[in-house]
Design an enzyme around this catalytic site. Structure first.
Site, mmCIF file in Angstrom:
data_model
loop_
_atom_site.group_PDB
_atom_site.id
_atom_site.type_symbol
_atom_site.label_atom_id
_atom_site.label_comp_id
_atom_site.label_asym_id
_atom_site.label_seq_id
_atom_site.Cartn_x
_atom_site.Cartn_y
_atom_site.Cartn_z
ATOM 1 N N GLU A 1 0.793 -1.073 0.115
ATOM 2 C CA GLU A 1 -0.020 0.092 -0.077
ATOM 3 C C GLU A 1 0.777 1.250 0.007
ATOM 4 O O GLU A 1 1.862 1.322 0.802
ATOM 5 C CB GLU A 1 -0.855 0.083 1.120
ATOM 6 C CG GLU A 1 -1.780 1.184 1.302
ATOM 7 C CD GLU A 1 -2.805 0.995 1.924
ATOM 8 O OE1 GLU A 1 -3.813 0.026 1.847
ATOM 9 O OE2 GLU A 1 -3.192 1.976 3.169
ATOM 10 N N ALA B 1 -9.664 11.046 3.115
ATOM 11 C CA ALA B 1 -11.022 11.417 3.332
ATOM 12 C C ALA B 1 -11.541 13.012 3.230
ATOM 13 O O ALA B 1 -12.772 13.293 2.768
ATOM 14 C CB ALA B 1 -11.346 10.949 4.914
ATOM 15 N N ARG C 1 -15.854 4.000 3.825
ATOM 16 C CA ARG C 1 -16.565 5.369 4.372
ATOM 17 C C ARG C 1 -15.567 6.506 4.528
ATOM 18 O O ARG C 1 -15.792 7.480 4.079
ATOM 19 C CB ARG C 1 -17.232 5.106 5.641
ATOM 20 C CG ARG C 1 -18.189 6.150 6.189
ATOM 21 C CD ARG C 1 -18.470 6.023 7.560
ATOM 22 N NE ARG C 1 -17.328 6.125 8.275
ATOM 23 C CZ ARG C 1 -17.420 5.888 9.882
ATOM 24 N NH1 ARG C 1 -18.683 5.748 10.268
ATOM 25 N NH2 ARG C 1 -16.347 5.900 10.343
ATOM 26 N N ASP D 1 -12.688 8.149 7.525
ATOM 27 C CA ASP D 1 -12.834 8.117 9.059
ATOM 28 C C ASP D 1 -13.775 9.501 9.348
ATOM 29 O O ASP D 1 -13.696 10.607 8.614
ATOM 30 C CB ASP D 1 -11.559 8.500 9.435
ATOM 31 C CG ASP D 1 -10.823 7.257 10.021
ATOM 32 O OD1 ASP D 1 -11.672 6.347 10.575
ATOM 33 O OD2 ASP D 1 -9.559 7.142 9.851
ATOM 34 N N ALA E 1 -20.019 2.685 4.134
ATOM 35 C CA ALA E 1 -19.479 2.302 2.860
ATOM 36 C C ALA E 1 -20.310 1.397 2.043
ATOM 37 O O ALA E 1 -20.294 1.548 0.794
ATOM 38 C CB ALA E 1 -17.929 1.301 3.334
ATOM 39 N N LYS F 1 -22.434 -5.542 4.094
ATOM 40 C CA LYS F 1 -21.459 -4.958 3.202
ATOM 41 C C LYS F 1 -21.129 -5.841 2.182
ATOM 42 O O LYS F 1 -20.992 -5.597 0.857
ATOM 43 C CB LYS F 1 -20.239 -4.319 3.911
ATOM 44 C CG LYS F 1 -19.571 -3.545 3.176
ATOM 45 C CD LYS F 1 -18.623 -2.554 4.070
ATOM 46 C CE LYS F 1 -17.391 -3.162 4.786
ATOM 47 N NZ LYS F 1 -16.409 -2.197 5.550
ATOM 48 N N LYS G 1 7.744 3.664 1.583
ATOM 49 C CA LYS G 1 9.073 3.124 2.059
ATOM 50 C C LYS G 1 9.469 1.880 1.239
ATOM 51 O O LYS G 1 9.528 0.840 1.483
ATOM 52 C CB LYS G 1 9.246 2.744 3.343
ATOM 53 C CG LYS G 1 8.951 3.985 4.295
ATOM 54 C CD LYS G 1 8.954 3.501 5.794
ATOM 55 C CE LYS G 1 8.607 4.537 6.686
ATOM 56 N NZ LYS G 1 8.349 4.206 8.220
HETATM 57 P P1 FAD Z 1 -18.216 1.305 7.184
HETATM 58 O O1 FAD Z 1 -18.292 -0.223 6.486
HETATM 59 O O2 FAD Z 1 -19.144 2.212 6.876
HETATM 60 O O3 FAD Z 1 -18.278 0.942 8.977
HETATM 61 C C1 FAD Z 1 -18.147 1.909 9.815
HETATM 62 C C2 FAD Z 1 -18.581 1.812 10.990
HETATM 63 O O4 FAD Z 1 -20.137 1.641 11.044
HETATM 64 C C3 FAD Z 1 -18.463 0.555 11.784
HETATM 65 O O5 FAD Z 1 -18.615 0.384 13.277
HETATM 66 C C4 FAD Z 1 -19.742 -0.599 11.227
HETATM 67 O O6 FAD Z 1 -19.771 -1.690 11.731
HETATM 68 C C5 FAD Z 1 -20.647 0.328 11.230
HETATM 69 N N1 FAD Z 1 -21.669 0.244 10.215
HETATM 70 C C6 FAD Z 1 -21.513 -0.224 8.881
HETATM 71 N N2 FAD Z 1 -22.649 -0.325 8.064
HETATM 72 C C7 FAD Z 1 -23.695 0.074 8.926
HETATM 73 C C8 FAD Z 1 -24.810 0.163 8.747
HETATM 74 N N3 FAD Z 1 -25.654 -0.073 7.705
HETATM 75 N N4 FAD Z 1 -25.638 0.826 9.955
HETATM 76 C C9 FAD Z 1 -24.888 1.010 11.059
HETATM 77 N N5 FAD Z 1 -23.675 0.780 11.295
HETATM 78 C C10 FAD Z 1 -22.981 0.611 10.265
HETATM 79 N N6 FAD Z 1 -9.494 5.852 5.183
HETATM 80 C C11 FAD Z 1 -9.271 6.964 4.275
HETATM 81 O O7 FAD Z 1 -9.789 8.126 4.569
HETATM 82 N N7 FAD Z 1 -8.778 6.868 3.090
HETATM 83 C C12 FAD Z 1 -8.236 5.487 2.935
HETATM 84 O O8 FAD Z 1 -7.601 5.193 1.590
HETATM 85 C C13 FAD Z 1 -8.498 4.402 3.630
HETATM 86 N N8 FAD Z 1 -7.979 3.210 3.426
HETATM 87 C C14 FAD Z 1 -8.345 1.997 4.297
HETATM 88 C C15 FAD Z 1 -7.976 0.894 4.148
HETATM 89 C C16 FAD Z 1 -8.192 -0.322 5.074
HETATM 90 C C17 FAD Z 1 -7.783 -1.859 4.463
HETATM 91 C C18 FAD Z 1 -8.854 0.048 6.014
HETATM 92 C C19 FAD Z 1 -9.304 -1.384 7.167
HETATM 93 C C20 FAD Z 1 -9.137 1.307 6.346
HETATM 94 C C21 FAD Z 1 -9.008 2.466 5.641
HETATM 95 N N9 FAD Z 1 -9.442 3.654 6.008
HETATM 96 C C22 FAD Z 1 -9.063 4.639 4.884
HETATM 97 C C23 FAD Z 1 -10.027 3.940 7.041
HETATM 98 C C24 FAD Z 1 -11.599 3.641 7.025
HETATM 99 O O9 FAD Z 1 -12.119 4.890 6.168
HETATM 100 C C25 FAD Z 1 -11.887 4.044 8.559
HETATM 101 O O10 FAD Z 1 -11.647 2.848 9.187
HETATM 102 C C26 FAD Z 1 -13.628 4.197 8.620
HETATM 103 O O11 FAD Z 1 -13.647 4.917 10.094
HETATM 104 C C27 FAD Z 1 -14.511 3.113 8.287
HETATM 105 O O12 FAD Z 1 -14.698 2.847 6.968
HETATM 106 P P2 FAD Z 1 -15.165 1.581 6.622
HETATM 107 O O13 FAD Z 1 -15.232 1.595 5.125
HETATM 108 O O14 FAD Z 1 -14.783 0.407 7.133
HETATM 109 O O15 FAD Z 1 -16.850 1.828 7.065
#
Ligand code: FAD
Length: 292
Positions: free
Chosen positions: A17, A51, A107, A109, A127, A168, A275
């Site tokens: 990554e 984000a 989604r 942060d 997401a 999801k 890196k």
């Molecule tokens: P979601 O899947 O929406 O989940 C977020 C929270 O909401 C969880 O607690 C979940 O249980 C809950 N939830 C999900 N669906 C629902 C629903 N329908 N109703 C109620 N609650 C629900 N961030 C960036 O800004 N840029 C990046 O490029 C980036 N890359 C990442 C890559 C990886 C592999 C990981 C693990 C994280 C990355 N992140 C990135 C961070 C990520 O954006 C955050 O962790 C964010 O807080 C959650 O994103 P998510 O897509 O998992 O969200």
């Protein structure tokens, strides 16, 4: 090339990554670093997406360059929080035009600023909403999504987190990549639980090599990851000696990765953080294992 097709071969994969530049002036140095990683010919490379939109304009430039000039399959990250339907549609269109087949649907942060904004105006809450839109985009993208062996920080408990994860995945996710973790047992336990919940897509563990002591605090804050005693001892002992810490961090990550392969996990993603030296050292440490 679609990442799911690479994973389906069943051969061991190692991917890296990278993140796009934060400022215009750092574009060339970031481009150079990502090219050096691309020269290692990893199974694929993912490019993160800011984000808040700060670095987002370069995600596609970096991903497009790696794919076009180095032939490495790329995964473009895309976040949706605080975006409008129109902007997301436009971004998906740009990914399409760049010839990229893989999108990591996230989604994003909730920054303190976003936490305090008026959510009723948001077009996207999770997401899953973005995944629906990618599915409707007219191109059959391979879609990745995030998962959390140690539970997403906003989730009340793991069953709730896994319930939403299943929804999801069912919306059209081809594979999952995990948040970083430093104890493989947490991953094995998580895999057992999600398989029981009926989530069958490939899960790629994300491994973060911690190569300087400053990274530790940030990593824990971002991921909420548990730091095993063995890892803490290493930071305590070598944290003040940059070269020793780098060597120990690479060795720790290598150990985690070899344990994953040894336990039948074929795909590993390394948060290589632009890196090339770290990516190169890890790839070299497992070269015979991934050749199989
Ligand atoms: P979601 O899947 O929406 O989940 C977020 C929270 O909401 C969880 O607690 C979940 O249980 C809950 N939830 C999900 N669906 C629902 C629903 N329908 N109703 C109620 N609650 C629900 N961030 C960036 O800004 N840029 C990046 O490029 C980036 N890359 C990442 C890559 C990886 C592999 C990981 C693990 C994280 C990355 N992140 C990135 C961070 C990520 O954006 C955050 O962790 C964010 O807080 C959650 O994103 P998510 O897509 O998992 O969200």
């Amino acid at each position: 090339m679609k990442i799911i097709d690479i994973l389906r071969t069943g051969k061991p994969t190692l991917s890296f990554e990278v993140f796009p530049p934060k400022t215009d002036s750092s574009f060339e140095s970031v481009k150079f670093a990502t090219e050096e990683i691309a020269k290692l010919r990893p199974s694929f490379m993912s490019v993160t997406y800011g984000a808040g939109g700060g670095t987002s304009k370069y995600t596609l430039e970096i991903a497009g360059n790696i794919k076009k000039n180095y032939g490495v399959p790329t995964l473009a990250h895309l976040t949706c929080v605080s975006s409008t339907k129109e902007t997301v549609k436009e971004r998906i269109e740009h990914i399409k035009q760049a010839g990229i087949d893989n999108i990591m649907a996230l989604r994003g942060d909730l920054t303190p600023e976003l936490e305090n904004s008026d959510r009723t105006k948001w077009d996207y809450r999770h997401a899953i909403d973005l995944i629906h839109d990618i599915k409707m985009s007219g191109k059959e993208f391979c879609i990745g999504a995030a998962c959390y062996p140690e539970i997403h920080p906003e989730s009340a408990n793991q069953s709730e987190d896994i319930k939403y994860l299943k929804e999801k995945v069912d919306a059209g996710v081809d594979f999952l990549t995990t948040q970083m973790f430093f104890d493989n047992n947490l991953l094995y336990n998580f895999l057992y639980k999600i398989r029981e919940a009926g989530i069958t897509v490939p899960v790629i563990p994300g491994i973060m090599p911690i190569t300087n002591a400053n990274q530790v605090e940030r990593a824990i804050k971002l991921s909420g990851s548990f730091m095993p005693v063995r890892f803490k001892a290493l930071v305590d002992k070598f944290g003040q000696d940059p070269e020793a810490m780098r060597q120990a961090g690479i060795a720790y990550a290598t150990d985690q990765i070899i344990d994953l392969y040894a336990n039948g996990i074929n795909a590993v993603h390394v948060y290589s953080m632009n890196k090339p030296d770290v990516a190169k050292a890890i790839q070299s440490n497992v070269s015979e294992i991934i050749k199989r």
